[in-house]
Design a protein around this motif. Structure first.
Motif, PDB file in Angstrom:
ATOM      1  N   ALA A  37       9.116 -16.825  41.809  1.00  0.00           N
ATOM      2  CA  ALA A  37      10.120 -17.691  42.437  1.00  0.00           C
ATOM      3  C   ALA A  37       9.726 -18.003  43.879  1.00  0.00           C
ATOM      4  O   ALA A  37       9.839 -19.154  44.323  1.00  0.00           O
ATOM      5  N   LYS A  38       9.237 -17.015  44.596  1.00  0.00           N
ATOM      6  CA  LYS A  38       8.816 -17.235  45.992  1.00  0.00           C
ATOM      7  C   LYS A  38       7.661 -18.236  46.050  1.00  0.00           C
ATOM      8  O   LYS A  38       7.599 -19.069  46.954  1.00  0.00           O
ATOM      9  N   GLU A  39       6.753 -18.148  45.099  1.00  0.00           N
ATOM     10  CA  GLU A  39       5.626 -19.092  45.064  1.00  0.00           C
ATOM     11  C   GLU A  39       6.140 -20.518  44.879  1.00  0.00           C
ATOM     12  O   GLU A  39       5.683 -21.448  45.561  1.00  0.00           O
ATOM     13  N   LEU A  40       7.063 -20.717  43.961  1.00  0.00           N
ATOM     14  CA  LEU A  40       7.641 -22.058  43.761  1.00  0.00           C
ATOM     15  C   LEU A  40       8.378 -22.539  45.005  1.00  0.00           C
ATOM     16  O   LEU A  40       8.285 -23.714  45.374  1.00  0.00           O
ATOM     17  N   ILE A  41       9.099 -21.652  45.657  1.00  0.00           N
ATOM     18  CA  ILE A  41       9.818 -22.018  46.878  1.00  0.00           C
ATOM     19  C   ILE A  41       8.834 -22.451  47.958  1.00  0.00           C
ATOM     20  O   ILE A  41       9.069 -23.446  48.655  1.00  0.00           O
ATOM     21  N   MET A  42       7.731 -21.741  48.089  1.00  0.00           N
ATOM     22  CA  MET A  42       6.708 -22.135  49.067  1.00  0.00           C
ATOM     23  C   MET A  42       6.145 -23.514  48.728  1.00  0.00           C
ATOM     24  O   MET A  42       5.948 -24.349  49.610  1.00  0.00           O
ATOM     25  N   GLN A  43       5.878 -23.752  47.453  1.00  0.00           N
ATOM     26  CA  GLN A  43       5.360 -25.061  47.036  1.00  0.00           C
ATOM     27  C   GLN A  43       6.364 -26.162  47.329  1.00  0.00           C
ATOM     28  O   GLN A  43       5.985 -27.252  47.782  1.00  0.00           O
ATOM     29  N   LEU A  44       7.648 -25.905  47.093  1.00  0.00           N
ATOM     30  CA  LEU A  44       8.684 -26.897  47.391  1.00  0.00           C
ATOM     31  C   LEU A  44       8.723 -27.218  48.880  1.00  0.00           C
ATOM     32  O   LEU A  44       8.950 -28.367  49.265  1.00  0.00           O
ATOM     33  N   GLY A  45       8.494 -26.215  49.707  1.00  0.00           N
ATOM     34  CA  GLY A  45       8.484 -26.425  51.151  1.00  0.00           C
ATOM     35  C   GLY A  45       7.387 -27.362  51.611  1.00  0.00           C
ATOM     36  O   GLY A  45       7.495 -27.975  52.677  1.00  0.00           O
ATOM     37  N   ASP A  46       6.352 -27.503  50.815  1.00  0.00           N
ATOM     38  CA  ASP A  46       5.228 -28.381  51.158  1.00  0.00           C
ATOM     39  C   ASP A  46       5.400 -29.798  50.632  1.00  0.00           C
ATOM     40  O   ASP A  46       4.558 -30.656  50.897  1.00  0.00           O
ATOM     41  N   LEU A  47       6.473 -30.035  49.861  1.00  0.00           N
ATOM     42  CA  LEU A  47       6.669 -31.350  49.238  1.00  0.00           C
ATOM     43  C   LEU A  47       7.820 -32.113  49.871  1.00  0.00           C
ATOM     44  O   LEU A  47       8.769 -31.524  50.377  1.00  0.00           O
ATOM     45  N   LYS A  48       7.744 -33.410  49.792  1.00  0.00           N
ATOM     46  CA  LYS A  48       8.859 -34.280  50.161  1.00  0.00           C
ATOM     47  C   LYS A  48       9.720 -34.448  48.902  1.00  0.00           C
ATOM     48  O   LYS A  48       9.208 -34.408  47.790  1.00  0.00           O
ATOM     49  N   PRO A  49      11.020 -34.668  49.064  1.00  0.00           N
ATOM     50  CA  PRO A  49      11.883 -34.792  47.882  1.00  0.00           C
ATOM     51  C   PRO A  49      11.551 -36.002  47.019  1.00  0.00           C
ATOM     52  O   PRO A  49      11.932 -36.044  45.859  1.00  0.00           O
TER      53      PRO A  49
END
Length: 155
Positions: free
Chosen positions: A85-97
């Motif tokens: 879950a933390k890995e996905l959260i980090m990836q989301l932080g690098d993306l624009k919506p």
């Protein structure tokens, strides 16, 4: 003097689970309505809440549960699920919506959290509740840590 509003540890974690489920539902509604800014804000909120939740679980609840139940298998699996879950959260932080992968990553995060919650609430929590662990004291420790983390992160 203990706070009379403090929940026991399991109730606190279940309340966090309901909050995350609610935010994921709100995300889907905003996504379906094409509200990019709103879904981004909801994703930010759910990710922040999950990170705080995972931190108090890993640092307070899981060690106490491990000591009380001796169930290393369930707790090791829970920690691995947190890592994913933390890995996905980090990836989301690098993306624009607007990124085409943003919605997919939020959906997978939601599904992973749903699985994790199901296992905790139906397998781990009953074991912990049947142990001699002082869930009220543990809940107070967790509530204090959660409040400190929320303040630290401006929530």
């Amino acid at each position: 003097m203990p706070n009379v509003m403090t929940q026991d540890a399991v109730s606190l974690l279940k309340a966090d689970h309901r909050e995350a489920e609610d935010l994921f539902k709100k995300y889907e509604t905003a996504k379906d309505a094409g509200k990019t800014a709103e879904k981004h804000e909801i994703a930010r909120k759910v990710c922040a809440a999950l990170l705080i939740h995972m931190e108090i679980e890993e640092n307070i609840f899981y060690p106490a549960a491990r000591g009380a139940t001796g169930d290393d298998d369930k707790l090791n699996e829970a920690e691995v699920e947190h890592s994913g879950a933390k890995e996905l959260i980090m990836q989301l932080g690098d993306l624009k919506p607007e990124d085409p992968m943003f919605d997919a990553k939020v959906k997978v995060l939601s599904e992973q959290i749903e699985h994790h919650v199901d296992e905790e609430e139906n397998e781990l929590f009953p074991e912990v509740e049947d142990s001699d662990l002082d869930l009220d004291d543990l809940g107070e420790q967790m509530a204090d840590a959660k409040a400190a983390l929320q303040e630290q992160h401006g929530m």
